[in-house]
Structures are given as C-alpha cells and as structure tokens.
Write a protein that holds these residues in place. Structure first.
Motif: not given
Length: 203
Positions: A49-56
């Motif tokens: 969930n790398k992109q989700w983490f960076l976005d959130n």
C-alpha cells in the motif's frame, strides 16, 4: 520524531535495510525503519500500500475513523469484492493504529478503542454484505406478522469489553430473536437462513 536516531540490534538492522531497499523511497524513511523494526505486519502492509501510505500519512496525526468502512462496503455489490475491501481496509486501519502507537501519538485507551471499533464495524459491514448476497435467492426472514427478523451478533470477551489488542481473537455469539421463513424465491426456515448467513459472515 523524524529526526530521532534509533540504534537497532544487528539482526534487525539487516532486516530493515533489506526492507528499505525493497520499498525504494526515502520519504519518511527514519519513521519507517523504526516501524518496520517493530512490526513485520507493518512492513508487509506498507509494501502493498505504498502509494496509499504516501497519500495518507499526514492523516495519521489524528485517530483513524472506522465509520469510513460503512460507506465503502455499501457501494460494493458482490461478496468477493466486499471481502477484498474488508481485508484492505483492515490492514490500512491497523497500520494507522500501529503508527500512532509506535510513535506515542495514542494512549492505551485510544488503541484498544480503535481496534475494537474496527472489529465492530467490520462485523456489521460483513453482515450487510452477506445479507445482500443472499437476498436475490432467499429475501429476508419474516415473522408471522411480516416483520423482518434480524441477526443479532454478540461480541464476547475483549470485544464486548472494548479492549481488543493487536493479537486478540474475537469471540462471537450469533442469535435470532424469533422464528420465521424467508420471503424470497426460495423459502427457508430461520434456522437454515441464519446458518447460511453466519457462515458467510465468518468467512
């Protein structure tokens, strides 16, 4: 928090170093090294969930909101997608809780309350998704007066006491308050219908 230096045991240094290489991004790396050293689950979830983490990640400054699950599951129209959504939401939610725990942003009451709320909302969402799955074939159970007979899910132990932790199992009792039959194309007794329903919820 980001400027703190933490010395890890050699065995963890090697594990964390290899994880950072796989992750491939230096954003928040100091915090991530510490988090991954504390939790193999966190490391695996971050990789998926790398992109989700960076976005959130900025939202991790505040406690997570388990109520967000309600709307998401309501928009899913088949059980397979609901299962996938529940797993994804659970993992991201628990990562959020773990972040706040590891970095001292949450006290014990918040952590236990957040994990219990996650279980409670997940059970409710799973029940509604399972009901939607059975509805075209069975409809719902109705009593002699035509009123819908609901499934009652009782949380026992730590769930009932609002004290779930990261390693807790949940103990459940499924009940229905009265007998009846389903009103769909296939008629089934309350016992048969709720047996099917609870198996789907557990799955």
């Amino acid at each position: 928090m980001g400027g703190e230096k933490h010395t890890l045991p050699p065995v963890l240094e090697d594990i964390v170093s290899r994880w950072v290489d796989r992750y491939g991004d230096r954003a928040h790396v100091a915090e991530l090294e510490r988090l991954v050293a504390c939790s193999e689950f966190a490391g695996a979830t971050l990789l998926r969930n790398k992109q989700w983490f960076l976005d959130n990640v900025r939202a991790f400054a505040d406690p997570p909101d388990a109520a967000l699950l309600d709307r998401q599951v309501a928009e899913v129209d088949n059980l397979a997608d609901a299962k996938a959504l529940l797993r994804r939401f659970r993992n991201r939610f628990m990562l959020h809780v773990l972040w706040r725990e590891v970095f001292g942003l949450a006290d014990l009451d918040e952590t236990l309350g957040s994990l219990t709320a996650l279980a409670d909302r997940s059970l409710d969402a799973a029940t509604r998704a399972a009901e939607r799955e059975l509805a075209p074939r069975f409809g719902v159970v109705r009593n002699d007066d035509g009123a819908k007979v609901p499934l009652v899910v009782l949380g026992m132990g730590k769930l009932g006491g609002f004290e779930l932790n990261f390693s807790s199992d949940i103990d459940l009792i499924f009940l229905y308050p009265e007998d009846g039959v389903t009103d769909g194309p296939r008629q089934a007794s309350a016992q048969e219908y709720f047996g099917r329903l609870t198996r789907l919820v557990i799955a």
